[in-house]
Write a protein that holds these residues in place. Structure first.
Motif, PDB file in Angstrom:
ATOM      1  N   SER A  36       0.854  -1.185   0.000  1.00 29.01           N
ATOM      2  CA  SER A  36       0.000   0.000   0.000  1.00 29.01           C
ATOM      3  C   SER A  36       0.887   1.232   0.000  1.00 29.01           C
ATOM      4  CB  SER A  36      -0.933   0.015   1.213  1.00 29.01           C
ATOM      5  OG  SER A  36      -0.205   0.208   2.410  1.00 29.01           O
ATOM      6  N   TRP A  37       0.355   2.325  -0.517  1.00 31.08           N
ATOM      7  CA  TRP A  37       1.122   3.551  -0.660  1.00 31.08           C
ATOM      8  C   TRP A  37       0.181   4.707  -0.360  1.00 31.08           C
ATOM      9  CZ3 TRP A  37       5.135   4.260  -5.122  1.00 31.08           C
ATOM     10  CH2 TRP A  37       5.738   5.507  -5.031  1.00 31.08           C
ATOM     11  N   TYR A  38       0.215   5.190   0.888  1.00 29.73           N
ATOM     12  CA  TYR A  38      -0.592   6.345   1.274  1.00 29.73           C
ATOM     13  C   TYR A  38       0.260   7.603   1.111  1.00 29.73           C
ATOM     14  CZ  TYR A  38      -3.720   3.003   3.618  1.00 29.73           C
ATOM     15  OH  TYR A  38      -4.579   1.962   3.909  1.00 29.73           O
ATOM     16  N   TRP A  39      -0.301   8.591   0.439  1.00 32.86           N
ATOM     17  CA  TRP A  39       0.416   9.827   0.204  1.00 32.86           C
ATOM     18  C   TRP A  39      -0.583  10.970   0.116  1.00 32.86           C
ATOM     19  CZ3 TRP A  39      -0.598  12.488  -4.414  1.00 32.86           C
ATOM     20  CH2 TRP A  39       0.126  13.670  -4.600  1.00 32.86           C
ATOM     21  N   GLY A  40      -0.179  12.139   0.587  1.00 36.91           N
ATOM     22  CA  GLY A  40      -1.052  13.293   0.474  1.00 36.91           C
ATOM     23  C   GLY A  40      -0.294  14.577   0.741  1.00 36.91           C
ATOM     24  N   HIS A  41      -0.920  15.680   0.373  1.00 38.55           N
ATOM     25  CA  HIS A  41      -0.352  16.995   0.661  1.00 38.55           C
ATOM     26  C   HIS A  41      -1.491  17.995   0.742  1.00 38.55           C
ATOM     27  CE1 HIS A  41      -0.878  18.940  -3.327  1.00 38.55           C
ATOM     28  NE2 HIS A  41      -0.789  17.706  -3.792  1.00 38.55           N
ATOM     29  N   GLY A  42      -1.251  19.103   1.407  1.00 38.48           N
ATOM     30  CA  GLY A  42      -2.293  20.109   1.512  1.00 38.48           C
ATOM     31  C   GLY A  42      -1.824  21.328   2.280  1.00 38.48           C
ATOM     32  N   ARG A  43      -2.709  22.302   2.354  1.00 36.70           N
ATOM     33  CA  ARG A  43      -2.433  23.540   3.072  1.00 36.70           C
ATOM     34  C   ARG A  43      -3.580  23.826   4.024  1.00 36.70           C
ATOM     35  NH1 ARG A  43      -1.497  29.040  -0.232  1.00 36.70           N
ATOM     36  NH2 ARG A  43      -0.074  27.622  -1.334  1.00 36.70           N
ATOM     37  N   ALA A  44      -3.240  24.189   5.250  1.00 32.12           N
ATOM     38  CA  ALA A  44      -4.243  24.571   6.250  1.00 32.12           C
ATOM     39  C   ALA A  44      -3.771  25.857   6.905  1.00 32.12           C
ATOM     40  CB  ALA A  44      -4.426  23.473   7.285  1.00 32.12           C
ATOM     41  N   SER A  87       7.475  12.577   6.645  1.00 29.25           N
ATOM     42  CA  SER A  87       6.555  13.654   7.022  1.00 29.25           C
ATOM     43  C   SER A  87       7.231  14.999   6.805  1.00 29.25           C
ATOM     44  CB  SER A  87       6.122  13.517   8.481  1.00 29.25           C
ATOM     45  OG  SER A  87       7.233  13.690   9.354  1.00 29.25           O
ATOM     46  N   TYR A  88       6.398  15.992   6.521  1.00 34.70           N
ATOM     47  CA  TYR A  88       6.895  17.344   6.278  1.00 34.70           C
ATOM     48  C   TYR A  88       5.833  18.338   6.716  1.00 34.70           C
ATOM     49  CZ  TYR A  88       8.220  21.514   3.519  1.00 34.70           C
ATOM     50  OH  TYR A  88       8.549  22.777   3.106  1.00 34.70           O
ATOM     51  N   VAL A  89       6.237  19.325   7.496  1.00 34.36           N
ATOM     52  CA  VAL A  89       5.351  20.406   7.900  1.00 34.36           C
ATOM     53  C   VAL A  89       6.141  21.705   7.838  1.00 34.36           C
ATOM     54  CG1 VAL A  89       3.857  21.373   9.672  1.00 34.36           C
ATOM     55  CG2 VAL A  89       4.071  18.895   9.461  1.00 34.36           C
ATOM     56  N   ALA A  90       5.585  22.699   7.166  1.00 33.59           N
ATOM     57  CA  ALA A  90       6.167  24.041   7.148  1.00 33.59           C
ATOM     58  C   ALA A  90       5.098  25.035   7.582  1.00 33.59           C
ATOM     59  CB  ALA A  90       6.685  24.385   5.764  1.00 33.59           C
ATOM     60  N   ILE A 108       5.381  10.351  12.575  1.00 31.76           N
ATOM     61  CA  ILE A 108       4.145  10.370  11.812  1.00 31.76           C
ATOM     62  C   ILE A 108       3.523   8.976  11.788  1.00 31.76           C
ATOM     63  CG2 ILE A 108       5.387   9.988   9.641  1.00 31.76           C
ATOM     64  CD1 ILE A 108       3.154  11.585   8.247  1.00 31.76           C
ATOM     65  N   LYS A 109       2.191   8.947  11.832  1.00 29.09           N
ATOM     66  CA  LYS A 109       1.439   7.707  11.695  1.00 29.09           C
ATOM     67  C   LYS A 109       0.190   8.007  10.874  1.00 29.09           C
ATOM     68  CE  LYS A 109      -0.896   4.041  14.310  1.00 29.09           C
ATOM     69  NZ  LYS A 109      -1.254   3.538  15.665  1.00 29.09           N
ATOM     70  N   VAL A 110      -0.041   7.216   9.830  1.00 27.69           N
ATOM     71  CA  VAL A 110      -1.183   7.410   8.945  1.00 27.69           C
ATOM     72  C   VAL A 110      -1.996   6.121   8.899  1.00 27.69           C
ATOM     73  CG1 VAL A 110      -1.945   7.983   6.609  1.00 27.69           C
ATOM     74  CG2 VAL A 110       0.139   9.032   7.537  1.00 27.69           C
ATOM     75  N   SER A 162       1.849  24.068   5.589  1.00 25.05           N
ATOM     76  CA  SER A 162       1.962  23.205   4.414  1.00 25.05           C
ATOM     77  C   SER A 162       2.372  21.820   4.902  1.00 25.05           C
ATOM     78  CB  SER A 162       3.023  23.736   3.448  1.00 25.05           C
ATOM     79  OG  SER A 162       2.730  25.067   3.055  1.00 25.05           O
ATOM     80  N   VAL A 163       1.646  20.783   4.456  1.00 25.16           N
ATOM     81  CA  VAL A 163       1.857  19.424   4.966  1.00 25.16           C
ATOM     82  C   VAL A 163       2.002  18.448   3.795  1.00 25.16           C
ATOM     83  CG1 VAL A 163       0.894  17.553   6.352  1.00 25.16           C
ATOM     84  CG2 VAL A 163       0.501  19.931   7.031  1.00 25.16           C
ATOM     85  N   VAL A 164       2.976  17.542   3.907  1.00 28.85           N
ATOM     86  CA  VAL A 164       3.149  16.436   2.949  1.00 28.85           C
ATOM     87  C   VAL A 164       3.439  15.185   3.748  1.00 28.85           C
ATOM     88  CG1 VAL A 164       4.416  15.565   0.950  1.00 28.85           C
ATOM     89  CG2 VAL A 164       4.149  18.040   1.264  1.00 28.85           C
ATOM     90  N   TRP A 165       2.825  14.070   3.360  1.00 32.43           N
ATOM     91  CA  TRP A 165       3.066  12.832   4.102  1.00 32.43           C
ATOM     92  C   TRP A 165       3.054  11.610   3.190  1.00 32.43           C
ATOM     93  CZ3 TRP A 165      -1.223   9.691   3.631  1.00 32.43           C
ATOM     94  CH2 TRP A 165      -2.433  10.332   3.345  1.00 32.43           C
ATOM     95  N   PHE A 166       3.880  10.635   3.548  1.00 36.30           N
ATOM     96  CA  PHE A 166       3.962   9.334   2.903  1.00 36.30           C
ATOM     97  C   PHE A 166       3.862   8.256   3.973  1.00 36.30           C
ATOM     98  CE2 PHE A 166       5.918  10.592  -1.240  1.00 36.30           C
ATOM     99  CZ  PHE A 166       5.306   9.656  -2.054  1.00 36.30           C
ATOM    100  N   ASP A 167       3.167   7.205   3.677  1.00 36.93           N
ATOM    101  CA  ASP A 167       3.181   6.003   4.514  1.00 36.93           C
ATOM    102  C   ASP A 167       3.162   4.818   3.556  1.00 36.93           C
ATOM    103  OD1 ASP A 167       2.586   3.834   6.328  1.00 36.93           O
ATOM    104  OD2 ASP A 167       1.996   5.367   7.763  1.00 36.93           O
TER     105      ASP A 167
END
Length: 280
Positions: free
Chosen positions: A201-209, A230-233, A246-248, A213-218
């Motif tokens: 499985s390959w969970y991935w996402g990114h977004g802005r709140a 994991s990435y947060v700016a 990080i846990k997804v 700015s958030v990017v994540w892979f699991d």
């Protein structure tokens, strides 16, 4: 501006490859960070450049992927084959020309990219302009100096060139004008083994709140090993870029974990992030 258009578009542009031995780079500094990592491509390798934009109102989205890959690369949809391909680097940024379908041009510091399509077979032409609002990073660090580890998981490389960007989109699609602005993103993946053989499985996402700015892979490998990134700016300053903290996990419908080959898309994901504040 046609704000009432609801659009989802996913375009893939591919180049053919040769059945030869390839050299694949998994350490930074050997070439431009966003440049080619496979020399040359063969039947079991893949090297791709991914771009997407989601409109501010979340009603429109476009995804464009340029890649070189062999028959063993598993991906959805039928790619549009380019007549000729030229890929180069400008500092750490990259440029690519896929004759007959489109091109992209990145600045040397990777702060701006322009992606253009001129694809008569799809009846589409236009461009995307992306201006970065969050610094790039590698799978486990924001240190871009030479020698950095580019492996996301065994056999799979990844560089997140634009974790978040302000973007504008303009296309003419078979006579219909599509124009919107929103959040953009650009990364690149590559590998030296058939991609479908590397993960369960390959969970991935990114977004802005707000200012974040958030990017994540699991990534769950076939042997059950879990690889994470994991990435947060915040306001353009990196708070976290690591392979830990990080846990997804999926929730709602189709939330079986680990997922099986028949598990559908879940209702959503619970994402737990450990982030240090840079306040003060």
């Amino acid at each position: 501006m046609w704000s009432n258009i609801s659009l989802y578009a996913c375009l893939h542009f591919a180049a053919g490859v040769l059945d030869v031995h390839s050299t694949v780079e998994f350490r930074s500094g050997q070439t431009g960070l966003d440049g080619m990592k496979v020399f040359p491509s063969n039947d079991t390798t893949v090297d791709w450049w991914y771009f997407d934009v989601v409109s501010w109102d979340h009603k429109s989205e476009i995804v464009i992927t340029f890649y070189t890959a062999g028959a063993a690369f598993n991906q959805s949809g039928t790619p549009n084959m380019a007549e000729d391909v030229r890929i180069g680097t400008i500092g750490n940024g990259s440029s690519g020309e896929y004759q007959g379908v489109g091109d992209w041009l990145g600045s040397s510091d990777m702060s701006q990219y322009v992606v253009r399509l001129d694809s008569p077979s799809n009846g589409i032409f236009g461009e995307i302009i992306l201006k970065s609002v969050a610094p790039p990073h590698l799978p486990c660090t924001d240190d871009l100096s030479a020698g950095g580890d580019l492996l996301l998981a065994p056999g799979v490389g990844w560089v997140n060139v634009m974790p978040d960007a302000d973007a504008s989109v303009y296309f003419n699609w078979s006579g219909t004008v599509v124009e919107f602005s929103g959040t953009g993103y650009h990364d690149k993946n590559w590998g030296n083994v058939p991609m479908g053989s590397t993960f369960r499985s390959w969970y991935w996402g990114h977004g802005r709140a707000g200012p974040y700015s958030v990017v994540w892979f699991d990534f769950l490998a076939v042997d059950g090993t879990e690889y994470k990134s994991s990435y947060v700016a915040r306001d353009g300053k990196i708070l976290n870029a690591a392979c830990e903290g990080i846990k997804v996990r999926p929730f709602g419908a189709n939330s079986t974990y680990p997922p099986t080959t028949t598990t559908g898309s879940p209702s959503g994901f619970n994402i737990e992030l450990l982030v240090q504040s840079n306040d003060g």
